[in-house]
Design an enzyme around this catalytic site. Structure first.
Site, mmCIF file in Angstrom:
data_model
loop_
_atom_site.group_PDB
_atom_site.id
_atom_site.type_symbol
_atom_site.label_atom_id
_atom_site.label_comp_id
_atom_site.label_asym_id
_atom_site.label_seq_id
_atom_site.Cartn_x
_atom_site.Cartn_y
_atom_site.Cartn_z
ATOM 1 N N HIS A 270 0.808 -1.211 0.000
ATOM 2 C CA HIS A 270 0.000 0.000 0.000
ATOM 3 C C HIS A 270 0.843 1.263 0.000
ATOM 4 O O HIS A 270 0.346 2.329 -0.368
ATOM 5 C CB HIS A 270 -0.932 0.006 1.220
ATOM 6 C CG HIS A 270 -1.812 1.212 1.284
ATOM 7 N ND1 HIS A 270 -2.800 1.446 0.352
ATOM 8 C CD2 HIS A 270 -1.834 2.262 2.133
ATOM 9 C CE1 HIS A 270 -3.405 2.584 0.639
ATOM 10 N NE2 HIS A 270 -2.836 3.101 1.713
ATOM 11 N N CYS A 271 2.102 1.188 0.379
ATOM 12 C CA CYS A 271 2.879 2.412 0.600
ATOM 13 C C CYS A 271 3.664 2.888 -0.615
ATOM 14 O O CYS A 271 3.391 3.941 -1.176
ATOM 15 C CB CYS A 271 3.837 2.200 1.781
ATOM 16 S SG CYS A 271 2.998 2.038 3.372
ATOM 17 N N ILE A 272 4.645 2.100 -1.034
ATOM 18 C CA ILE A 272 5.615 2.609 -2.008
ATOM 19 C C ILE A 272 5.008 2.914 -3.377
ATOM 20 O O ILE A 272 5.358 3.917 -3.991
ATOM 21 C CB ILE A 272 6.810 1.643 -2.136
ATOM 22 C CG1 ILE A 272 7.407 1.376 -0.755
ATOM 23 C CG2 ILE A 272 7.891 2.229 -3.046
ATOM 24 C CD1 ILE A 272 8.528 0.382 -0.752
ATOM 25 N N ILE A 274 2.078 3.971 -3.990
ATOM 26 C CA ILE A 274 0.991 4.938 -3.888
ATOM 27 C C ILE A 274 1.427 6.258 -3.259
ATOM 28 O O ILE A 274 1.151 7.340 -3.792
ATOM 29 C CB ILE A 274 -0.173 4.328 -3.068
ATOM 30 C CG1 ILE A 274 -0.807 3.189 -3.866
ATOM 31 C CG2 ILE A 274 -1.212 5.391 -2.698
ATOM 32 C CD1 ILE A 274 -1.899 2.455 -3.127
ATOM 33 N N ASP A 275 2.112 6.197 -2.141
ATOM 34 C CA ASP A 275 2.386 7.389 -1.348
ATOM 35 C C ASP A 275 3.090 8.516 -2.097
ATOM 36 O O ASP A 275 2.752 9.688 -1.895
ATOM 37 C CB ASP A 275 3.199 7.023 -0.106
ATOM 38 C CG ASP A 275 2.424 6.116 0.836
ATOM 39 O OD1 ASP A 275 1.222 5.893 0.580
ATOM 40 O OD2 ASP A 275 3.019 5.623 1.809
#
Length: 440
Positions: A270-272, A274-275
């Site tokens: 979910h992080c890399i 998208i963020d």
């Protein structure tokens, strides 16, 4: 404020966690283990039922942790959002995905804030942990909460503390990862810092909620950019006949000035993936282009296409077959090894790209006997994992290692598979060699 501070320090406060997923559930269990009474909120009633039955709904979270907390009555899950007035602190751990146009989808935060606002009472601390762009806490969360008639810093307290969860990491669980904390004013910072000091090995107070939001984005942008760099180096070195994995292993022996990152079939989690685009979107408000971030995103997004081209090339040169007349077995659907997490997994993109070019595609992943419904890959839902045995391996034309779970028999694969495309360097790491193994 003094009374609330004392309840945090004495661990007599009730902690509410909104969202019992990969971030919220470990945090809830951590708080329960530290002696707090924890009330976990989730709108998925089946998820709540399973948790309250003591089931391990996330495979890398040990069953005994959930069952123990439920049995000790230190943790209870509920879908009754009217109970949001009960906790002394409400911690928001809901998803923050992107839209198809790579713009922030704030729906989960906004709807959660509206629900909290309808039950908010004086002297509660509200903390947002969901990764988002700078100023979200000030510009989105606070105005919605203040529709309750209560004011931040006067009637209730508001803070941001970015999650730093790393699912499946055996060395750093929730309690062992330092926690950045930013408050909407000094009182909110003092309260939020006090709460997390009871839960986490170390807190890192910063000057504002916006700074705390920027810290999280910076951490993940750093990783995204460096992964993109090593992915690009892989393409260059492949063309030169140089093994990028060998290069990295040698380079990381330098005791300063180098940090190893590794190539792969694409970015997941979910992080890399998208963020970084949260900052890209917000930067437009200030007429600033984020060319470096966008280039990294473009490189990482193209990696599944590169892998599929390598698959097609290998089938053509090694088997004299076209991709459209071949059967490909993907090993591993999770975005990283040893967890049951499909969020943004490049394996799903590989699956669809291979099928779009006419291949018959199967997969093996013990963490996913059946593919669940996902936002971006609904067409793959309900497909089932095949057994990994000699008969299966001999039947398919090519094995594609997309995720290197530890519970896979790689020696059997190396012995029985006709062609293997290894995107994770797993065979070299295990000292397995073979003419049928191709790194990609």
């Amino acid at each position: 404020m003094t009374s609330l501070l004392q309840r945090f320090e004495g661990r007599s406060a009730i902690i509410g966690i909104v969202g019992l997923g990969y971030v919220g559930l470990p945090l809830a269990l951590t708080a329960a283990k530290k002696g707090f009474t924890v009330l976990g909120f989730d709108i998925n009633q089946e998820w709540v039922r399973r948790i309250n039955s003591g089931e391990s709904v996330i495979k890398h979270i040990p069953l005994h942790e959930i069952a123990g907390a439920i049995a000790n009555k230190t943790f209870t899950a509920t879908s009754d959002l009217t109970r949001l007035s009960e906790p002394d602190a409400i911690i928001i751990c809901v998803p923050t995905p992107l839209t198809r146009h790579r713009e922030p989808d704030m729906t989960y935060i906004e709807e959660t804030a509206k629900t909290i606002a309808s039950h908010l009472r004086a002297d509660q601390l509200v903390v947002l942990e969901s990764t988002t762009y700078p100023r979200t806490t000030d510009e989105v969360l606070r105005p919605i909460l203040e529709t309750s008639g209560l004011r931040s810093g006067v009637d209730f307290y508001l803070a941001f503390s970015p999650e730093r969860e790393d699912p499946g990491n055996q060395f750093f669980d929730t309690a062992a990862i330092p926690k950045v904390v930013g408050g909407d004013g000094p009182d909110a910072l003092k309260l939020a810092n006090s709460l997390y000091e009871q839960l986490i090995v170390k807190t890192v107070p910063v000057s504002s909620t916006s700074t705390a939001e920027a810290v999280k984005l910076t951490e993940n942008i750093f990783r995204a950019v460096n992964i993109a760099l090593v992915n690009e180096l892989k393409l260059i070195y492949d063309a030169m006949g140089i093994d990028v994995w060998e290069v990295i292993e040698a380079a990381k022996t330098k005791p300063f000035g180098f940090m190893p990152f590794y190539p792969g079939p694409g970015l997941g989690g979910h992080c890399i993936p998208i963020d970084p685009f949260y900052l890209t979107w917000k930067a437009r408000e200030f007429d600033i282009s984020t060319r470096f971030i966008e280039l990294a995103g473009e490189i990482n997004t193209r990696m599944p296409y590169h892998v599929v081209n390598r698959v097609a090339d290998a089938l053509d040169k090694r088997a004299g077959k076209s991709l459209s007349s071949s059967t490909v077995l993907i090993i591993g659907l999770s975005y990283k090894k040893n967890i049951d997490d499909l969020r943004e997994s490049p394996s799903l993109k590989l699956f669809e790209l291979l099928e779009s070019r006419g291949a018959i595609v199967e997969y093996h992943d013990s963490y996913f006997p059946i593919i669940p419904i996902t936002r971006e890959h609904a067409d793959l839902a309900a497909k089932t994992s095949v057994s990994l045995d000699k008969e299966t391996l001999q039947k398919v034309d090519l094995i594609l290692i997309a995720t290197d779970h530890d519970n896979v028999d790689y020696r059997l694969i190396s012995q029985e598979a006709k062609i293997i495309i290894d995107t994770r360097n797993v065979f070299a790491r295990m000292g397995i060699q073979g003419e049928n193994i191709i790194k990609a």
